[in-house]
Design a protein around this motif. Structure first.
Motif, PDB file in Angstrom:
ATOM      1  N   UNK A   1       0.798  -1.221   0.000  1.00  0.00           N
ATOM      2  CA  UNK A   1       0.000   0.000   0.000  1.00  0.00           C
ATOM      3  C   UNK A   1       0.831   1.272   0.000  1.00  0.00           C
ATOM      4  N   UNK A   2       2.096   1.184   0.417  1.00  0.00           N
ATOM      5  CA  UNK A   2       2.907   2.401   0.453  1.00  0.00           C
ATOM      6  C   UNK A   2       3.071   2.998  -0.943  1.00  0.00           C
ATOM      7  N   UNK A   3       3.073   2.152  -1.971  1.00  0.00           N
ATOM      8  CA  UNK A   3       3.230   2.648  -3.343  1.00  0.00           C
ATOM      9  C   UNK A   3       1.939   3.306  -3.840  1.00  0.00           C
ATOM     10  N   UNK A   4       0.813   2.836  -3.354  1.00  0.00           N
ATOM     11  CA  UNK A   4      -0.474   3.452  -3.699  1.00  0.00           C
ATOM     12  C   UNK A   4      -0.588   4.810  -3.017  1.00  0.00           C
ATOM     13  N   UNK A   5      -0.234   4.849  -1.740  1.00  0.00           N
ATOM     14  CA  UNK A   5      -0.332   6.091  -0.981  1.00  0.00           C
ATOM     15  C   UNK A   5       0.631   7.149  -1.477  1.00  0.00           C
ATOM     16  N   UNK A   6       1.744   6.725  -2.067  1.00  0.00           N
ATOM     17  CA  UNK A   6       2.747   7.681  -2.560  1.00  0.00           C
ATOM     18  C   UNK A   6       2.342   8.326  -3.879  1.00  0.00           C
ATOM     19  N   UNK A   7       1.307   7.794  -4.514  1.00  0.00           N
ATOM     20  CA  UNK A   7       0.881   8.327  -5.822  1.00  0.00           C
ATOM     21  C   UNK A   7      -0.638   8.466  -5.852  1.00  0.00           C
ATOM     22  N   UNK A   8      -1.200   9.381  -5.072  1.00  0.00           N
ATOM     23  CA  UNK A   8      -2.665   9.481  -4.961  1.00  0.00           C
ATOM     24  C   UNK A   8      -3.355   9.813  -6.278  1.00  0.00           C
ATOM     25  N   UNK A   9      -2.757  10.694  -7.093  1.00  0.00           N
ATOM     26  CA  UNK A   9      -3.394  11.038  -8.362  1.00  0.00           C
ATOM     27  C   UNK A   9      -3.408   9.837  -9.301  1.00  0.00           C
ATOM     28  N   UNK A  10      -2.291   9.125  -9.369  1.00  0.00           N
ATOM     29  CA  UNK A  10      -2.232   7.929 -10.197  1.00  0.00           C
ATOM     30  C   UNK A  10      -3.213   6.878  -9.691  1.00  0.00           C
ATOM     31  N   UNK A  11      -3.323   6.738  -8.379  1.00  0.00           N
ATOM     32  CA  UNK A  11      -4.263   5.781  -7.797  1.00  0.00           C
ATOM     33  C   UNK A  11      -5.702   6.146  -8.151  1.00  0.00           C
ATOM     34  N   UNK A  12      -5.997   7.459  -8.191  1.00  0.00           N
ATOM     35  CA  UNK A  12      -7.347   7.905  -8.571  1.00  0.00           C
ATOM     36  C   UNK A  12      -7.631   7.548 -10.037  1.00  0.00           C
ATOM     37  N   UNK A  13      -6.669   7.797 -10.918  1.00  0.00           N
ATOM     38  CA  UNK A  13      -6.826   7.453 -12.337  1.00  0.00           C
ATOM     39  C   UNK A  13      -6.997   5.947 -12.506  1.00  0.00           C
ATOM     40  N   UNK A  14      -6.214   5.199 -11.731  1.00  0.00           N
ATOM     41  CA  UNK A  14      -6.322   3.742 -11.763  1.00  0.00           C
ATOM     42  C   UNK A  14      -7.734   3.297 -11.393  1.00  0.00           C
ATOM     43  N   UNK A  15      -8.273   3.877 -10.351  1.00  0.00           N
ATOM     44  CA  UNK A  15      -9.606   3.509  -9.896  1.00  0.00           C
ATOM     45  C   UNK A  15     -10.667   3.802 -10.956  1.00  0.00           C
ATOM     46  N   UNK A  16     -10.589   4.972 -11.549  1.00  0.00           N
ATOM     47  CA  UNK A  16     -11.554   5.339 -12.589  1.00  0.00           C
ATOM     48  C   UNK A  16     -11.459   4.391 -13.781  1.00  0.00           C
ATOM     49  N   UNK A  17     -10.231   4.104 -14.193  1.00  0.00           N
ATOM     50  CA  UNK A  17     -10.029   3.216 -15.342  1.00  0.00           C
ATOM     51  C   UNK A  17     -10.558   1.819 -15.029  1.00  0.00           C
ATOM     52  N   UNK A  18     -10.334   1.348 -13.805  1.00  0.00           N
ATOM     53  CA  UNK A  18     -10.834   0.029 -13.414  1.00  0.00           C
ATOM     54  C   UNK A  18     -12.361  -0.019 -13.465  1.00  0.00           C
ATOM     55  N   UNK A  19     -12.998   1.031 -12.978  1.00  0.00           N
ATOM     56  CA  UNK A  19     -14.466   1.074 -12.992  1.00  0.00           C
ATOM     57  C   UNK A  19     -14.989   1.027 -14.425  1.00  0.00           C
TER      58      UNK A  19
ATOM     59  N   UNK B   1      -6.379  -6.054 -11.172  1.00  0.00           N
ATOM     60  CA  UNK B   1      -4.960  -6.401 -11.100  1.00  0.00           C
ATOM     61  C   UNK B   1      -4.253  -5.993 -12.389  1.00  0.00           C
ATOM     62  N   UNK B   2      -4.847  -6.325 -13.530  1.00  0.00           N
ATOM     63  CA  UNK B   2      -4.225  -5.985 -14.806  1.00  0.00           C
ATOM     64  C   UNK B   2      -4.050  -4.493 -15.002  1.00  0.00           C
ATOM     65  N   UNK B   3      -5.053  -3.725 -14.607  1.00  0.00           N
ATOM     66  CA  UNK B   3      -4.972  -2.272 -14.751  1.00  0.00           C
ATOM     67  C   UNK B   3      -3.951  -1.680 -13.785  1.00  0.00           C
ATOM     68  N   UNK B   4      -3.881  -2.241 -12.585  1.00  0.00           N
ATOM     69  CA  UNK B   4      -2.908  -1.736 -11.608  1.00  0.00           C
ATOM     70  C   UNK B   4      -1.479  -1.961 -12.090  1.00  0.00           C
ATOM     71  N   UNK B   5      -1.247  -3.031 -12.841  1.00  0.00           N
ATOM     72  CA  UNK B   5       0.077  -3.251 -13.428  1.00  0.00           C
ATOM     73  C   UNK B   5       0.451  -2.118 -14.374  1.00  0.00           C
ATOM     74  N   UNK B   6      -0.512  -1.586 -15.072  1.00  0.00           N
ATOM     75  CA  UNK B   6      -0.260  -0.512 -16.015  1.00  0.00           C
ATOM     76  C   UNK B   6       0.046   0.811 -15.319  1.00  0.00           C
ATOM     77  N   UNK B   7      -0.527   1.005 -14.138  1.00  0.00           N
ATOM     78  CA  UNK B   7      -0.389   2.289 -13.437  1.00  0.00           C
ATOM     79  C   UNK B   7       0.658   2.255 -12.323  1.00  0.00           C
ATOM     80  N   UNK B   8       0.581   1.239 -11.435  1.00  0.00           N
ATOM     81  CA  UNK B   8       1.472   1.184 -10.270  1.00  0.00           C
ATOM     82  C   UNK B   8       1.969  -0.253 -10.090  1.00  0.00           C
ATOM     83  N   UNK B   9       2.844  -0.733 -10.965  1.00  0.00           N
ATOM     84  CA  UNK B   9       3.287  -2.138 -10.856  1.00  0.00           C
ATOM     85  C   UNK B   9       3.985  -2.462  -9.545  1.00  0.00           C
ATOM     86  N   UNK B  10       4.611  -1.460  -8.922  1.00  0.00           N
ATOM     87  CA  UNK B  10       5.327  -1.718  -7.666  1.00  0.00           C
ATOM     88  C   UNK B  10       4.399  -2.082  -6.516  1.00  0.00           C
TER      89      UNK B  10
END
Length: 335
Positions: free
Chosen positions: A6-24, A52-61
């Motif tokens: 989760x530290x990698x998600x928390x370190x990139x909040x804007x990217x995490x938001x884009x990831x969430x929208x794309x997943x939806x 999982x597949x979309x998260x690889x594209x945005x935040x693979x770490x």
């Protein structure tokens, strides 16, 4: 599949938001496929594939990286091995079973502790049976840093260190891995066999990636069922980055499935899904192993994703418990 870092998600909040929208957005047509029976997977699995597949594209770490937990490590003459649970080196030989586990990630990405949650689950499952299981996760160089056979050398050095320096009997030693880590475990075993060295008591494989030419998987329709969206484009590069100059694309050096003689290997347990992208690798390996006289136990399911048997987030707690109990039963039936 590794647990989320989760530290990698928390370190990139804007990217995490884009990831969430794309997943939806991607989930909507996937839900339609499930309710209209256009996919072999369940709704839970189909959504896991998308997220999982979309998260690889945005935040693979968030998957293939080191957790924040501090874990005991042994370092000796260039060999580095993490110990789970924390155990004094001189006491490892007293465990009921020692499990050398090579992590997946195509030998390109990943970290030995990306499966720390899974390791801790297996240790706990063994403890419930009154058994002491110690997992040793070796550090091996990733292919962008070092070419083959540096990866195999690292695992063999770890194996020799465990047997020679830690005095662990091969009769209580298990080797295994997932995806390309399973391939690495088998290539290590084949090398040990050819060198007439003592081999471990058993092998455990999770959705192993055993033919790195991807001859039957690069364009398989099963890609649509799995989370590796860019598999067709990625896999040739994976092979090219790993191979040193002079080795052909289809060299058996990096693909256990391409070895002509696979006899003389220890009993093995293999988890695989009939609908995952690498299903044909497991199917062919199981058939060839049995033909070669290698004792083989398989757990196969339809409608599951690559490395599903490692547990979360692909399956629920009930199924994860069954997979864990089965592997612990297999391990302690062999040591």
């Amino acid at each position: 599949m590794p647990s989320i870092k989760w530290q990698h998600v928390q370190a990139a909040p804007l990217t995490a938001f884009k990831l969430t929208i794309h997943c939806i957005l991607r989930s909507i047509p996937e839900i339609f496929k499930v309710v209209t029976y256009q996919t072999p997977t369940s709704l839970q699995t189909a959504l896991a594939k998308i997220w999982v597949g979309t998260s690889f594209e945005y935040i693979p770490d968030m998957w293939y990286s080191e957790p924040q937990n501090i874990v005991q490590k042994i370092e000796s003459n260039g060999t580095r091995v993490f110990i789970i649970p924390d155990t004094k080196p001189e006491e490892i030989k007293n465990a009921d079973a020692v499990y050398l586990y090579a992590h997946g990630g195509g030998m390109m990405i990943g970290h030995p502790l990306q499966y720390l949650t899974e390791y801790e689950r297996w240790v706990a499952a063994a403890a419930k049976k009154g058994k002491k299981l110690v997992i040793l996760a070796p550090v091996y160089p990733l292919s962008p840093q070092k070419k083959w056979p540096a990866q195999r050398h690292a695992v063999i050095n770890a194996y020799n260190f465990i047997v020679n320096d830690l005095s662990v009997l091969t009769s209580k030693l298990i080797i295994g891995g997932d995806s390309a880590g399973g391939n690495l475990a088998l290539l290590t075993l084949l090398h040990l066999r050819n060198e007439s060295k003592p081999i471990p008591a058993a092998t455990v494989l999770y959705s192993p990636f055993l033919d790195m030419t991807a001859a039957l998987t690069q364009y398989t329709p099963r890609i649509a069922n799995d989370f590796m969206f860019d598999f067709s484009a990625f896999v040739p590069m994976q092979n090219d980055v790993l191979r040193p100059e002079g080795l052909p694309f289809d060299t058996p050096e990096i693909s256990a499935l391409l070895w002509q003689d696979i006899s003389g290997l220890p009993p093995q347990m293999i988890y695989w899904s009939t609908t995952e992208v690498l299903a044909s690798d497991s199917e062919r390996w199981v058939a060839r192993s049995r033909e070669a006289g290698v004792e083989t136990k398989e757990w196969k399911e339809g409608g599951q994703l690559h490395t599903f048997a490692l547990g979360f987030p692909f399956v629920g707690a009930e199924k994860t418990k069954k997979y864990d109990e089965a592997v612990i039963e297999f391990i302690f039936s062999r040591v």
